[in-house]
Design a protein around this motif. Structure first.
Motif, PDB file in Angstrom:
ATOM      1  N   GLU A   1      -0.890   8.726   0.004  1.00 15.99           N
ATOM      2  CA  GLU A   1      -1.141   7.602  -0.885  1.00 15.99           C
ATOM      3  C   GLU A   1      -0.452   7.867  -2.221  1.00 15.99           C
ATOM      4  O   GLU A   1      -0.767   8.830  -2.897  1.00 15.99           O
ATOM      5  CB  GLU A   1      -2.639   7.395  -1.125  1.00 15.99           C
ATOM      6  CG  GLU A   1      -3.452   7.205   0.115  1.00 15.99           C
ATOM      7  CD  GLU A   1      -3.823   8.514   0.797  1.00 15.99           C
ATOM      8  OE1 GLU A   1      -4.005   9.533   0.102  1.00 15.99           O
ATOM      9  OE2 GLU A   1      -3.897   8.529   2.030  1.00 15.99           O
ATOM     10  N   PRO A   2       0.469   6.994  -2.602  1.00 12.94           N
ATOM     11  CA  PRO A   2       1.188   7.218  -3.861  1.00 12.94           C
ATOM     12  C   PRO A   2       0.343   6.859  -5.079  1.00 12.94           C
ATOM     13  O   PRO A   2      -0.680   6.194  -4.976  1.00 12.94           O
ATOM     14  CB  PRO A   2       2.393   6.280  -3.757  1.00 12.94           C
ATOM     15  CG  PRO A   2       1.946   5.200  -2.836  1.00 12.94           C
ATOM     16  CD  PRO A   2       0.973   5.827  -1.884  1.00 12.94           C
ATOM     17  N   ILE A   3       0.786   7.343  -6.222  1.00 14.68           N
ATOM     18  CA  ILE A   3       0.237   6.944  -7.512  1.00 14.68           C
ATOM     19  C   ILE A   3       1.094   5.770  -7.968  1.00 14.68           C
ATOM     20  O   ILE A   3       2.289   5.916  -8.194  1.00 14.68           O
ATOM     21  CB  ILE A   3       0.316   8.098  -8.531  1.00 14.68           C
ATOM     22  CG1 ILE A   3      -0.470   9.312  -8.033  1.00 14.68           C
ATOM     23  CG2 ILE A   3      -0.173   7.645  -9.897  1.00 14.68           C
ATOM     24  CD1 ILE A   3      -0.241  10.568  -8.845  1.00 14.68           C
ATOM     25  N   TRP A   4       0.503   4.609  -8.079  1.00 17.28           N
ATOM     26  CA  TRP A   4       1.254   3.399  -8.432  1.00 17.28           C
ATOM     27  C   TRP A   4       1.087   3.096  -9.915  1.00 17.28           C
ATOM     28  O   TRP A   4      -0.033   2.972 -10.406  1.00 17.28           O
ATOM     29  CB  TRP A   4       0.752   2.199  -7.627  1.00 17.28           C
ATOM     30  CG  TRP A   4       0.995   2.303  -6.155  1.00 17.28           C
ATOM     31  CD1 TRP A   4       0.169   2.856  -5.216  1.00 17.28           C
ATOM     32  CD2 TRP A   4       2.131   1.833  -5.446  1.00 17.28           C
ATOM     33  NE1 TRP A   4       0.725   2.755  -3.976  1.00 17.28           N
ATOM     34  CE2 TRP A   4       1.937   2.119  -4.077  1.00 17.28           C
ATOM     35  CE3 TRP A   4       3.306   1.181  -5.829  1.00 17.28           C
ATOM     36  CZ2 TRP A   4       2.859   1.790  -3.099  1.00 17.28           C
ATOM     37  CZ3 TRP A   4       4.221   0.848  -4.846  1.00 17.28           C
ATOM     38  CH2 TRP A   4       4.005   1.149  -3.507  1.00 17.28           C
ATOM     39  N   VAL A   5       2.195   2.955 -10.623  1.00 18.38           N
ATOM     40  CA  VAL A   5       2.202   2.601 -12.040  1.00 18.38           C
ATOM     41  C   VAL A   5       3.140   1.416 -12.209  1.00 18.38           C
ATOM     42  O   VAL A   5       4.211   1.375 -11.607  1.00 18.38           O
ATOM     43  CB  VAL A   5       2.681   3.786 -12.914  1.00 18.38           C
ATOM     44  CG1 VAL A   5       2.769   3.386 -14.370  1.00 18.38           C
ATOM     45  CG2 VAL A   5       1.747   4.979 -12.754  1.00 18.38           C
TER      46      VAL A   5
ATOM     47  N   GLN B   1       7.593  -1.532 -10.771  1.00 20.30           N
ATOM     48  CA  GLN B   1       6.517  -0.686 -10.286  1.00 20.30           C
ATOM     49  C   GLN B   1       7.130   0.679 -10.014  1.00 20.30           C
ATOM     50  O   GLN B   1       8.221   0.778  -9.469  1.00 20.30           O
ATOM     51  CB  GLN B   1       5.919  -1.251  -9.003  1.00 20.30           C
ATOM     52  CG  GLN B   1       5.232  -2.580  -9.200  1.00 20.30           C
ATOM     53  CD  GLN B   1       4.704  -3.129  -7.887  1.00 20.30           C
ATOM     54  OE1 GLN B   1       4.524  -2.415  -6.933  1.00 20.30           O
ATOM     55  NE2 GLN B   1       4.473  -4.424  -7.858  1.00 20.30           N
ATOM     56  N   ILE B   2       6.425   1.723 -10.375  1.00 23.17           N
ATOM     57  CA  ILE B   2       6.931   3.074 -10.211  1.00 23.17           C
ATOM     58  C   ILE B   2       5.994   3.828  -9.283  1.00 23.17           C
ATOM     59  O   ILE B   2       4.776   3.792  -9.456  1.00 23.17           O
ATOM     60  CB  ILE B   2       7.014   3.797 -11.570  1.00 23.17           C
ATOM     61  CG1 ILE B   2       7.974   3.053 -12.499  1.00 23.17           C
ATOM     62  CG2 ILE B   2       7.434   5.249 -11.384  1.00 23.17           C
ATOM     63  CD1 ILE B   2       7.953   3.553 -13.928  1.00 23.17           C
ATOM     64  N   VAL B   3       6.577   4.485  -8.298  1.00 23.52           N
ATOM     65  CA  VAL B   3       5.812   5.357  -7.411  1.00 23.52           C
ATOM     66  C   VAL B   3       6.168   6.784  -7.794  1.00 23.52           C
ATOM     67  O   VAL B   3       7.325   7.192  -7.711  1.00 23.52           O
ATOM     68  CB  VAL B   3       6.149   5.091  -5.928  1.00 23.52           C
ATOM     69  CG1 VAL B   3       5.331   6.004  -5.034  1.00 23.52           C
ATOM     70  CG2 VAL B   3       5.907   3.629  -5.574  1.00 23.52           C
ATOM     71  N   ASP B   4       5.196   7.523  -8.252  1.00 28.48           N
ATOM     72  CA  ASP B   4       5.401   8.905  -8.676  1.00 28.48           C
ATOM     73  C   ASP B   4       5.289   9.802  -7.450  1.00 28.48           C
ATOM     74  O   ASP B   4       4.223   9.940  -6.867  1.00 28.48           O
ATOM     75  CB  ASP B   4       4.354   9.267  -9.725  1.00 28.48           C
ATOM     76  CG  ASP B   4       4.531  10.658 -10.280  1.00 28.48           C
ATOM     77  OD1 ASP B   4       5.615  11.246 -10.092  1.00 28.48           O
ATOM     78  OD2 ASP B   4       3.590  11.167 -10.905  1.00 28.48           O
ATOM     79  N   LEU B   5       6.407  10.399  -7.049  1.00 31.13           N
ATOM     80  CA  LEU B   5       6.445  11.265  -5.877  1.00 31.13           C
ATOM     81  C   LEU B   5       6.714  12.707  -6.302  1.00 31.13           C
ATOM     82  O   LEU B   5       7.371  12.944  -7.313  1.00 31.13           O
ATOM     83  CB  LEU B   5       7.560  10.805  -4.925  1.00 31.13           C
ATOM     84  CG  LEU B   5       7.377   9.409  -4.337  1.00 31.13           C
ATOM     85  CD1 LEU B   5       8.664   8.931  -3.696  1.00 31.13           C
ATOM     86  CD2 LEU B   5       6.253   9.409  -3.323  1.00 31.13           C
TER      87      LEU B   5
END
Length: 130
Positions: free
Chosen positions: A40-44, A55-59
């Motif tokens: 599950e990604p962190i969605w910002v 939208q940024i997905v921090d991987l």
């Protein structure tokens, strides 16, 4: 003036937060993973009148030099997770490389595999003072 949002994993709703709170939330989510990763990604999300909304997905970053078995397993999980996002042609990749890593540029090489013409890759060089 920009507006920052974090998607709440419990209810999947976007919640506006001040930037300091966004950074705190992301930090807590990273800490919760410990020495593991979650699918599950962190969605910002960032909104601003002066730029394109995104939208940024921090991987997590690739782990090229995993020595023990546990770190090798973690490295494999990270690679599978990140490559699944890289394979989606709707995603723009922000490739972060350290300035002193010019010899290998391993992340950029991986981006090239999924985006040979760099049409959806943005290279970010950091730690220029090193």
């Amino acid at each position: 003036n920009s507006r920052w949002f974090v998607r709440n994993p419990a209810n999947q709703l976007w919640e506006e937060q001040p930037i300091n709170e966004v950074m705190r939330i992301v930090g807590v989510m990273h800490e919760e993973c410990g020495n593991d990763v979650k699918a599950e990604p962190i969605w910002v999300r960032i909104e601003s009148a002066g730029c394109v909304d995104m939208q940024i997905v921090d991987l997590p970053g690739f782990r090229d030099f995993a020595l023990d078995e546990a770190k090798q397993a973690l490295s494999t999980k990270i690679e599978q997770l990140v490559l699944s996002f890289m394979a989606d042609k709707n995603n723009t990749m922000l490739c972060v490389e350290q300035a002193n890593d010019a010899a290998t540029m391993s992340s950029l090489q991986r981006c090239r595999e999924y985006d040979p013409k760099f049409e959806r890759t943005i290279l970010i060089r950091n730690k220029l003072d090193k």
